[in-house]
Design an enzyme around this catalytic site. Sequence first.
Site, mmCIF file in Angstrom:
data_model
loop_
_atom_site.group_PDB
_atom_site.id
_atom_site.type_symbol
_atom_site.label_atom_id
_atom_site.label_comp_id
_atom_site.label_asym_id
_atom_site.label_seq_id
_atom_site.Cartn_x
_atom_site.Cartn_y
_atom_site.Cartn_z
ATOM 1 N N HIS A 267 15.271 -25.996 -32.007
ATOM 2 C CA HIS A 267 15.950 -25.132 -32.978
ATOM 3 C C HIS A 267 16.040 -23.694 -32.456
ATOM 4 C CE1 HIS A 267 16.861 -23.837 -37.220
ATOM 5 N NE2 HIS A 267 16.312 -22.703 -36.773
ATOM 6 N N GLU A 268 14.905 -23.165 -32.014
ATOM 7 C CA GLU A 268 14.902 -21.783 -31.522
ATOM 8 C C GLU A 268 15.674 -21.659 -30.203
ATOM 9 O OE1 GLU A 268 14.092 -19.558 -33.509
ATOM 10 O OE2 GLU A 268 13.054 -20.861 -34.952
ATOM 11 N N HIS A 271 19.121 -20.747 -31.138
ATOM 12 C CA HIS A 271 19.263 -19.306 -31.378
ATOM 13 C C HIS A 271 19.354 -18.541 -30.052
ATOM 14 C CE1 HIS A 271 18.905 -19.080 -35.693
ATOM 15 N NE2 HIS A 271 17.754 -19.742 -35.709
ATOM 16 N N GLU A 297 22.489 -19.335 -37.348
ATOM 17 C CA GLU A 297 21.791 -20.542 -37.770
ATOM 18 C C GLU A 297 22.581 -21.796 -37.422
ATOM 19 O OE1 GLU A 297 18.428 -22.375 -39.013
ATOM 20 O OE2 GLU A 297 18.776 -20.230 -38.741
#
Length: 502
Positions: A267-268, A271, A297
Amino acid sequence: MATADPETDGAYAELLDRVERIENVGNAAGVLYWDQQVKMPDGGTPARSKQLSALQTVRHDLLTDDAVGDLLADLESQDLDDEQAAVVREIRRQYEREVEVPGDLVEELSETISEAQQAWREAKEEDEFETFEPYLDRLRELHVERAEYVDAEKDPYEVMFEEGEPYLPLSTVERIFDELREGLVPLIEDVQENGADIADDAFAGEFDPEDQEALCRDALDLLGYDWDRGRLDTAPHPFMSGTQFDARITTRFHETDFVDPLTATVHEFGHATYQLGLRDDAYGTPLGDSRSSGIHESQSRFWENHVGRTKAFWERFLPTVKERFPEFEDVTVDEAYEAVNQVFTDNLIRVEADELTYHMHIILRSEIEQEFVGGDLDVSEIPGRWNELMDEYLGVVPETDAEGCLQDIHWSSRFAGFQNYTVGSVFAAQLWATIEEELDDPEAMIREGNFGPIREWLTENVHRHGQRYTTDELIERATGEPLTAEYFLDYVTEKYETIYDL
C-alpha cells in the site's frame, strides 16, 4: 520546471522563486514529522512541537506575504501557457485560503498537532482515551476557527474536506457513499450468510519481525521500489513521506500475522510510486506536487488490491513466502489467494479490513467526525458512539478504545480526510478497468513480475501531471469519464462472488 514568458515582466519567475522557498520549508517540516514518527525518542516532543510550529509559521508568512498577492494580481492579465496558468491557479488557491488566517492561529494549530500526536500514541499504548481527549477537543476548536477564517459562508467541515480534496465536491463523495452502502451491505451479508468456506487460516503461525521485514523488502524489490530514493522503516501507523527525490515508507509487524504488514507495505509502495513519479524538473512547484489526497490514495489502493491481492501476484510471490517461511511449503496459490482476500466478519481494525468491510469503517469515521466537528457530539461521547456504529455497521464491538476510536492517528492532526480512502478505492478500480483495455494482458505482467508497463502507464496518465489538472479533469483524462462507483462495485462483486462461490 515551467519557465517564464518574457512578456510576464518577471512576475511569473519571481512567483516561482517564492513558491519554491515555501515548498522547501514545508518539505523540511515533513522530514521532521517523519523523524517524530519513526526515530525521535518520546521525550523529544516538547522541542519538536516548537520546531514544527516555527516552520509552519514561516511557511504561512511566506505564502501570505503581500508580495505574493501583488504578483498574483499582476499575472491575472498576463498571457500564460497551460502549465503556467495551472501553477498560478494552484498558488492563488493556497494564497486565498491562507491569507485571512492569523499567523498565531497557524502556530498554535501546528504546535497542538505535534503534541496531540504524542498524546495519541500514549493513549493508544495505555488504552486511555482520556489522555487524548483534551487534545482532540482543542484540535476541533482550532480547525473550526481556521475554517471560518478560510470561508465563513461554508460549513466548516466542508472547508476541512476541501483542504485535501479541493476539486471534488463533498456532495459527490456522499453520493458515492450512498451507492456503496446500497451495493456493499447486501454483498457482505451474502458472504456472511451463504459464502462457502475458504482457506482463511492458510498462513496461521507466529513470525519473527526480522523475517517479516525481509519479506516486505522482497516484495518491494519485486515491485521495483527505488531504494536510492527511499527506505523502509517501522511506525505505529504505516505512512509514506517525502518528495520525488526521497519517498520513504513505513510499515508495522504483528507476531501472528505477516499478511497485514506485507499488504501495508505494498500500500505504502503505491504512495511512494506516485511521489517518485512526479516530475523532477518541477520540484518546488505545483506541477511537481501530488494532485490530492484521494488521487494519492488511489495509487496505494491500486497496488495493494489490484496488484498485491490478485491471484496472479501470489502465483509469482508465493515461492518467496515459502523461502522465508518454510512451514507454508504445502500452501497452494488458491489457498494463499483466499487467505489474503477473506472477508472479516469480526474485524475491528480499519487498516486490516478486507475490500468490502473497509468502506463501512470509512463511513463510520466520517459520520462521527461530522457530528463532532458540527458540535452534535461531545468529545467524551466519541468512544460510545464509535462502539454503537461498529455494532450497527459491522456487527462487532471493540473491548478497548485502543482497538476502537484510538486505532487511527488521523484525528491527531486533521478531520474530513477519511473519505479519500474510499475515493481512492473507487478511482483505483476505474484505473484498473482502463489499464485492462489499454495494456496487453496486465494480469500476465503481474504473474511474470513485469510491473514496469503498469508503473509507466500510471506515471504517464496520473503521476507526471502533478497539479496541472483539477481532480475531475485528471480522472477524465486518465479514464475517459468522471469518477464513478460502478467499476469498483462490479470489481468487488465479481471477485467475492467467485471466491465465496455465491
